[in-house]
Design an enzyme around this catalytic site. Structure first.
Site, PDB file in Angstrom:
ATOM      1  N   GLY A  21       0.833  -1.198   0.000  1.00 13.95           N
ATOM      2  CA  GLY A  21       0.000   0.000   0.000  1.00 13.95           C
ATOM      3  C   GLY A  21       0.866   1.246   0.000  1.00 13.95           C
ATOM      4  N   CYS A  22       0.270   2.357  -0.387  1.00 17.33           N
ATOM      5  CA  CYS A  22       1.036   3.602  -0.521  1.00 17.33           C
ATOM      6  C   CYS A  22       1.519   4.087   0.839  1.00 17.33           C
ATOM      7  CB  CYS A  22       0.193   4.660  -1.228  1.00 17.33           C
ATOM      8  SG  CYS A  22      -1.452   4.919  -0.528  1.00 17.33           S
ATOM      9  N   TYR A  23       0.602   4.219   1.792  1.00 18.70           N
ATOM     10  CA  TYR A  23       1.031   4.667   3.123  1.00 18.70           C
ATOM     11  C   TYR A  23       2.059   3.706   3.736  1.00 18.70           C
ATOM     12  CZ  TYR A  23      -2.832   8.139   3.470  1.00 18.70           C
ATOM     13  OH  TYR A  23      -3.681   9.199   3.303  1.00 18.70           O
TER      14      TYR A  23
END
Lengths: 344, 344, 344, 344
Positions: A147-149
């Site tokens: 995921g990005c975060y």
């Protein structure tokens, strides 16, 4: 290398096409979209005129297997599970950009998401963060793209967590993301007039990226770690900045911290260490696969503050997916990912 | 009530004029600016045509005393100390927007800023946060108007700190501000192309608002508190959002937290509690004197996360200054400050 | 004066509430919304907490007549025609913000919009541009509130068209609007990531505001005028700037142009003339009912270039509607509209 | 091919470095900056870490000649004239990004700028718009790289002007630019808070790009053409959109217009025709060397409206400069310029 994208109409799909159409060793042969089926990619994204003449297809595993050796699945979670097994059965390699193959423990996935349909595949899936799993990715058939975060938070914390320099109960990740992270779907949340000059937090203490961060930091530490994670929405299109707070254990010096970062990322072409006190802006990584990291020890409070920036669409999704493809295919890690960031 | 503004050419000066020119009980009679001297306010800010015909004067204490009963000093620190004593000597009341009269202990000021020229005045200055010092402000001759970041952080943390619900060593304030907080001066930091699509942290662990936050939280707790404070720059013009993390003491329930907020702010017209889980955006307070506060207890980590939003120019500077003027003059706290926020 | 708003959930509805809740002589008693029925306004717009406790109702003419004397209808065209006649029958005064009552000739309306259901009402409706029809508005029962673009273009061109200083076949209006003009509905057009750093034209030569501009300029000129009108979308929330090009007739001097503007707007409190060469920005009128106008004669080409700026939600919709209400009710034109613009 | 950049510290310098460090046939060997002398490029622009290790030098013609065969001069006008002759004397090829070598007639330059020091060089300089002068550029030693606004306006109007389809006295160019066009220097004009939510016109009828547009359109038409040109500042970082109005001559059909565009740009790889009615946004060319053009004939007024978009830093400056370098060096026109635009 012929590659396909399943679910190519969103921003991560666009970003994959943008990168792949200039990649020195990959050829994009097929794209799918349930909703845009029959439409041309460059009609949907006029920016791509002259770069991609493909037409969105239905996602048919046999047709995909006829055209490609590796597939990017850029679908919502659940939808990924519906097709990935069929792709693997046809001997395709898969980089899945959803959350469906990021977890080692189906129970964790099921607690935060929903019932997992193919828990048996989790053991062969590799978490696609090259700085942690470079070698395993090279041999993987199925990669769960991070995921990005989590990409930004894990990269910020990994060196000091792995070296046990910090109190494992003290970790707080305050993250801020541009709006493209919400996707290209329409809603009041992404309405220009609701975003512009507005800054807000959301899903405090309950965002689904939390267990992903915890899984990886716990593995690095060799013990269970719980983190406080707060995402915020920034009035900008691209970029994530994560500010990570960690209490230093007694006796840990700023030099210990510096050494941990330097040695941990010695051979990582996409990590740029800004060093202590030089803090990065999201603008300096925009459009690239870099993660730039700065940090500072606050002696007054005994805390380490680490700031990591990435482009949420590139490093936080499609660039990292291409990097994983490179590793899975024996290519240099940075093939097709060498362009400098975009500024201003 | 005749009032003057010393240092009226910046954004806080503009904001003071904007509010005062519609105030029911105050009349703006004199404005000063060293650099813009001789120029009309509405020439410098065409937005004010038809609202303010005043011309910038030299800041002469006698001239000011002839025209006004209360003075807003909107100068950089140090410059404020140069004129405030002369104003007080002429029996003027003063609301000072610099940092010069915010500290009780000259030593703290001198550690973070510079030598204090008039330490003797600190004991009569009142810290101008109405929710904490309403009664003392009513009787003050000199008010040190709070900094923008401290206003948001102190208001977020005060109820649970004062009620001793949290570990005093655990407080972390992650704050984000719009660009107007940097003032109207020109620099690369505020260049549109460096800000737009860029988000960054700055002065980690060393921002001068830190001791101001610590002074007030320590006074509320009755014991010394050190906080980690990290400011960030958001690509927007107005607004501050502070995300404050505090470890709950054992046995403290979410209901205890709710009660602490509700009772602490029972009679505060400018505090709007969003309650638990409903998190405010900076947009919903823009142009107003409100501080909207939401919070959430994260049971997994035992932490309380509080989110407070203000308009940095209004509540974080000029609106709060007018509120202090109201209290010092026996007017209703919200006189001239009743307009709803601006959206979108 | 008790007033109601039919269709209050959009941005123009918000803006009406924002202005009316501080109006010295009007009391907002009822708001309606088909979709948000049963919900509180301040729940839908947290900015309004403490300012508006009303709940959205169904739009029932009898209920409205029981609560109000004047009604703002802020509905899409067609929907306005469905309810306005019933409101007039109940002796209510109506300011309609749709296009349904802006045209004198039902045929023009029907060419650009659709079949008109109540063409008989057009003769009693007054076009609500106070600078042109101040006296007629005072006696009107039904006012067709002007479109946002036409307000800016007509005000820019009226003085020189009425004084016959320009070639009536030469008029080109190049207009630029902030995104709030598209309303609060969700679509790809208003997605932050499609707007941010994007600027575009739309509906070139076919925007429905064209005939409205032509109607009013033709009436002023006493002869038929066709204009080229091009709207553009600007990455900002509020504001319209119209650049209007007009060929000067032979012998017309710059001084003639200056005089035309000055005399035409002599008694108009909401027009601020910037004069020749001093060109206004949308920022200097934001949140206000002003129209600021600058111009320049280009001797090389014999053209006059006029630049007019308004806030599309205030002067371009709700502020102008309140101004019309003031006139219809014998109040000062600027009652409730005296606040200075918002900057920055 | 070894190349140097004189004046590399601004945004056009950054953009040149960004493109050249990935160019397949050019090697950047030297950069200069008077103010940043001694500093590393990637210190000044952290985005470039890992991409450019050069240090800013003094601009010494002999040192440059030792390191490069072609030089980009990215200096303000006047400063360019100070060094270009010395570079040419040393047999270097020069692409000059200032206005100093764009004009054929020194008198025109002197009327709008200042005294020309080297008028004799104007006859050998070629105006670097490849769509007009591709062949001449191939043989040029000195190219005057076009201004950003003129590039967009000339490309929009050239086909119909060259084909004499329009009234040469009717041309109006209404142009809108992102803020990077103002350069990286600091001023109130580029202060984020003055730009954000602000849109304005400037230098109406007197912008120095006017004579450049007129020179090229007059040459295309074979007769003198005067245009009205109005630049505007858009709250975005990159991009120019020009809306050009031209009166069609009697008897010219929409199909004639379509044919003019199609034939004129038949062999131009960087022109993408959107055709009639499909209007481009600046976002679809961001970061690329494309000029996307759409148009519409408005039968009601007999006018043609053409909309052209470019990236002001790429096509409007550095990308076009690299394209000129390619032509001057016998490389394919699009070498190093094949990346798709950046979206979102």
């Amino acid at each position: 290398m012929r590659v396909a994208i399943v679910g190519a109409s969103g921003y991560t799909g666009f970003e994959l096409v943008r990168i792949l159409c200039r990649h020195p060793a990959a050829e994009l042969t097929l794209i799918t979209s349930r909703i845009q089926k029959g439409r041309r990619m460059d009609e949907f994204y006029p920016a791509l005129r002259g770069h991609c003449q493909l037409t969105f297809q239905e996602a048919d595993p046999d047709a995909i297997a006829a055209e490609a050796e590796l597939v990017f699945t850029a679908l919502p979670h659940q939808a990924a599970m519906d097709i990935v097994p069929a792709l693997l059965e046809r001997s395709l390699k898969v980089v899945d950009l959803s959350a469906d193959y990021r977890f080692r423990d189906a129970g964790v996935y099921e607690k935060w998401y929903q019932l997992h349909q193919t828990p048996g595949l989790l053991s062969q899936a590799v978490y696609g963060l090259p700085e942690l799993y470079r070698e395993r990715i090279r041999n993987a058939r199925l990669v769960g793209n991070p995921g990005c975060y989590p990409t930004s938070v894990i990269l910020a914390a990994a060196p000091v967590v792995a070296n046990r320099l910090v109190d494992r109960n003290s970790i707080i990740a305050d993250s801020k993301s541009g709006v493209s992270g919400a996707g290209r779907g329409t809603s009041l949340t992404v309405h220009f007039c609701e975003v512009n000059d507005g800054f807000k937090a959301y899903k405090v203490g309950e965002h689904r990226h939390t267990p992903e961060i915890e899984q990886e930091l716990s593995l690095l530490a060799g013990e269970a770690i719980a983190v406080s994670f707060t995402p915020h929405l920034v009035p900008m299109s691209r970029g994530i900045l994560s500010t990570v707070y960690l209490n230093l254990l007694d006796g840990v010096s700023p030099a210990d911290v510096d050494r941990a970062f330097e040695s941990f990322y010695r051979d990582s072409p996409f990590i740029r260490l800004c060093g202590t006190g030089d803090l990065p802006s999201t603008l300096q990584v925009r459009g690239s696969n870099y993660c730039d990291i700065g940090w500072r020890v606050d002696r007054r409070t005994g805390r380490l503050v680490v700031v990591a920036v990435i482009d949420n669409l590139t490093r936080g999704a499609s660039g990292q997916a291409v990097c994983n493809m490179n590793l899975m295919s024996g290519l240099p890690e940075d093939a097709g990912l060498k362009d400098p960031p975009w500024q201003p």
